[in-house]
Design a protein around this motif. Structure first.
Motif, PDB file in Angstrom:
ATOM      1  N   ARG A   1       0.807  -1.213   0.000  1.00  0.00           N
ATOM      2  CA  ARG A   1       0.000   0.000   0.000  1.00  0.00           C
ATOM      3  C   ARG A   1       0.851   1.280   0.000  1.00  0.00           C
ATOM      4  O   ARG A   1       0.356   2.356   0.321  1.00  0.00           O
ATOM      5  CB  ARG A   1      -0.926   0.024   1.227  1.00  0.00           C
ATOM      6  CG  ARG A   1      -1.896  -1.125   1.330  1.00  0.00           C
ATOM      7  CD  ARG A   1      -2.703  -1.346   0.047  1.00  0.00           C
ATOM      8  NE  ARG A   1      -3.356  -0.164  -0.436  1.00  0.00           N
ATOM      9  CZ  ARG A   1      -4.555   0.262  -0.023  1.00  0.00           C
ATOM     10  NH1 ARG A   1      -5.198  -0.433   0.884  1.00  0.00           N
ATOM     11  NH2 ARG A   1      -5.084   1.348  -0.527  1.00  0.00           N
TER      12      ARG A   1
ATOM     13  N   THR B   1     -15.101   4.020  -2.138  1.00  0.00           N
ATOM     14  CA  THR B   1     -14.224   3.018  -1.536  1.00  0.00           C
ATOM     15  C   THR B   1     -15.007   1.756  -1.194  1.00  0.00           C
ATOM     16  O   THR B   1     -14.546   0.633  -1.442  1.00  0.00           O
ATOM     17  CB  THR B   1     -13.551   3.568  -0.271  1.00  0.00           C
ATOM     18  OG1 THR B   1     -12.775   4.714  -0.604  1.00  0.00           O
ATOM     19  CG2 THR B   1     -12.644   2.528   0.357  1.00  0.00           C
TER      20      THR B   1
ATOM     21  N   SER C   1      -8.583   2.011  -4.570  1.00  0.00           N
ATOM     22  CA  SER C   1      -8.210   1.722  -3.196  1.00  0.00           C
ATOM     23  C   SER C   1      -9.089   0.629  -2.595  1.00  0.00           C
ATOM     24  O   SER C   1      -8.603  -0.255  -1.882  1.00  0.00           O
ATOM     25  CB  SER C   1      -8.304   2.998  -2.349  1.00  0.00           C
ATOM     26  OG  SER C   1      -7.994   2.743  -1.000  1.00  0.00           O
TER      27      SER C   1
ATOM     28  N   SER D   1      -7.705  -2.897  -1.306  1.00  0.00           N
ATOM     29  CA  SER D   1      -7.876  -3.225   0.110  1.00  0.00           C
ATOM     30  C   SER D   1      -8.573  -4.563   0.297  1.00  0.00           C
ATOM     31  O   SER D   1      -8.178  -5.369   1.152  1.00  0.00           O
ATOM     32  CB  SER D   1      -8.669  -2.122   0.817  1.00  0.00           C
ATOM     33  OG  SER D   1      -7.937  -0.919   0.838  1.00  0.00           O
TER      34      SER D   1
ATOM     35  N   SER E   1      -0.707  -6.481   9.742  1.00  0.00           N
ATOM     36  CA  SER E   1      -1.278  -5.154   9.472  1.00  0.00           C
ATOM     37  C   SER E   1      -0.363  -4.047   9.966  1.00  0.00           C
ATOM     38  O   SER E   1      -0.350  -2.947   9.415  1.00  0.00           O
ATOM     39  CB  SER E   1      -2.665  -5.038  10.118  1.00  0.00           C
ATOM     40  OG  SER E   1      -2.599  -5.223  11.517  1.00  0.00           O
TER      41      SER E   1
END
Length: 451
Positions: free
Chosen positions: A271, A307, A365, A369, A393
């Motif tokens: 990312r 998103t 995104s 994700s 994470s």
């Protein structure tokens, strides 16, 4: 055995669709909706929205970039997660229980930090604002840790998906409120005809955000403590640390061998394009002349909706095409969408172009994700799922957040167009890592079967 006695599996029939949706009206789901709101509220207030406020106050972009390191608190929350899981708080734990006591303490820290941010003007006392933002970030990260445990222990496995969905809904609603809501409040609290920057307007907005945390506080106070989960006592501090931190890593390395380094490298940079670019997005909007209302409506409300749409599309594509293919698609789209911001910088104050770029960027995104979360989940061992996922994470954020701290300095030196192009180029090595990681299998899966 008589056939006249049906088994439990035969007598239990799945509930109908209407009854299934009623799960979201159950007290546990409503609690998670409120607590999800409390969890999602602080994030933008110390990252995205704060950078808009600081730029409007005249803080230079280099400083804003460095201050984004406040967000590293979320990347290190695994370090004190074992304390939140096991350490009782004096008086509070006896009154509220282990989970609710930590939730209330974390929420109190968030509220205190937001009030402190509101009462200090970054134009005159930037250091005080930063200290208060750190308090908010650490309080918010601690709330996340305690809330994950509270959610898992509040219901059986059959209800966990519904609780997670309620939590995510509350979280997204809070992000809209903390993104668009704070800008709308600040815009309407400004004195007409006054100077361009008015600290009083931001003070009103951040005090309103602190007051909004009451949703989570009241939920904690009026909720029941989950059934106490007894933890086996560790014989020594070394044994406790090994079980909490060493064993989850050892399990991962044992399953993937030397290729674990490749996987961790991918996690660390996947990312990077989005995170590094995102720190300068709000200063960019300010410098391009977009108003608070325009940024609120387009980037904070419309952007969140896009998103969510991207996440839905990414989930469907992952089922149809496989996670690794969608992971590659997400990496390509994330890099390309950054180039659109370079193009937007040539358009001046153009709301139509802003809407187009935000749509493309947030869809990309969301797709990236969804695929990345599915990938991280596939790497975890169910015996260490919470710890391993927290570690993954955290690794995902550390390097991008650290590099993002230099983003303002880069913009000051080379300009926005060059910066957005450079962040797109950061995504090129990710494509190679995704291709290599797609060929990795666990050691157990590669081992030959006995004859």
């Amino acid at each position: 055995m008589s056939d006249n006695n049906p088994t439990q599996a035969q007598t239990e029939r799945p509930p109908g669709w209407i009854d299934s949706f009623k799960v979201y009206l159950e007290p546990a789901s409503l609690r998670m909706l409120s607590l999800g709101f409390s969890a999602g509220l602080p994030l933008l207030l110390v990252l995205g929205t704060l950078s808009f406020w600081l730029r409007e106050a005249g803080v230079d972009r280099t400083t804003i970039g460095y201050l984004s390191w406040v967000g590293l608190a979320y990347g290190f929350k695994w370090a004190w997660a074992p304390l939140v899981d096991r350490l009782p708080l004096p008086l509070l734990t006896r009154w509220l229980g282990r989970r609710r006591s930590w939730l209330l303490l974390a929420q109190a820290a968030v509220i205190a930090g937001l009030v402190g941010m509101a009462t200090h003007d970054p134009k005159a006392s930037l250091q005080a604002v930063v200290v208060c933002a750190l308090v908010v970030a650490f309080g918010s990260a601690t709330q996340d840790i305690a809330l994950d445990a509270f959610r898992i222990e509040s219901a059986d496995a059959r209800h966990q998906a519904a609780l997670a969905a309620a939590y995510q809904t509350g979280y997204r609603l809070a992000m809209i409120w903390a993104g668009a809501g704070v800008l709308w409040i600040a815009a309407r609290a400004e004195v007409p005809g006054g100077v361009a920057y008015q600290h009083g307007a931001w003070r009103t907005a951040y005090l309103a955000m602190a007051g909004s945390m009451a949703v989570g506080v009241l939920t904690v106070l009026f909720s029941a403590e989950p059934a106490r989960r007894e933890l086996p006592p560790a014989k020594s501090a070394g044994e406790w640390l090994r079980g909490a931190l060493v064993d989850p890593f050892a399990d991962f390395l044992g399953r993937y061998g030397w290729q674990a380094g490749l996987i961790l490298a991918l996690i660390a940079v996947y990312r990077i394009s989005d995170v590094v670019m995102g720190i300068m997005a709000n200063p960019f909007y300010v410098d391009m002349g977009y108003t608070k209302d325009e940024v609120a409506a387009v980037t904070k409300v419309y952007g969140v909706v896009m998103t969510l749409a991207g996440a839905f599309v990414g989930g469907v594509l992952a089922l149809r095409l496989g996670v690794m293919r969608v992971l590659m698609l997400g990496a390509v789209l994330s890099a390309v969408s950054n180039l659109l911001f370079a193009w937007l910088g040539t358009r001046g104050h153009d709301v139509g172009s802003l809407i187009f770029v935000i749509a493309a960027d947030n869809l990309s995104s969301g797709i990236a994700s969804a695929a990345f979360i599915a990938y991280l989940s596939s790497l975890t061992n169910v015996n260490y799922s919470a710890t391993q996922y927290a570690l993954f994470s955290s690794i995902m954020l550390l390097l991008p957040k650290w590099i993002a701290g230099f983003s303002g300095r880069y913009v000051d030196a080379f300009g926005y167009g060059h910066f957005f192009t450079a962040t797109a180029c950061l995504g090129v090595p990710v494509l190679l890592l995704v291709w290599l990681a797609s060929r990795v299998q666990p050691v157990a899966a590669r081992a030959p079967q006995a004859a």
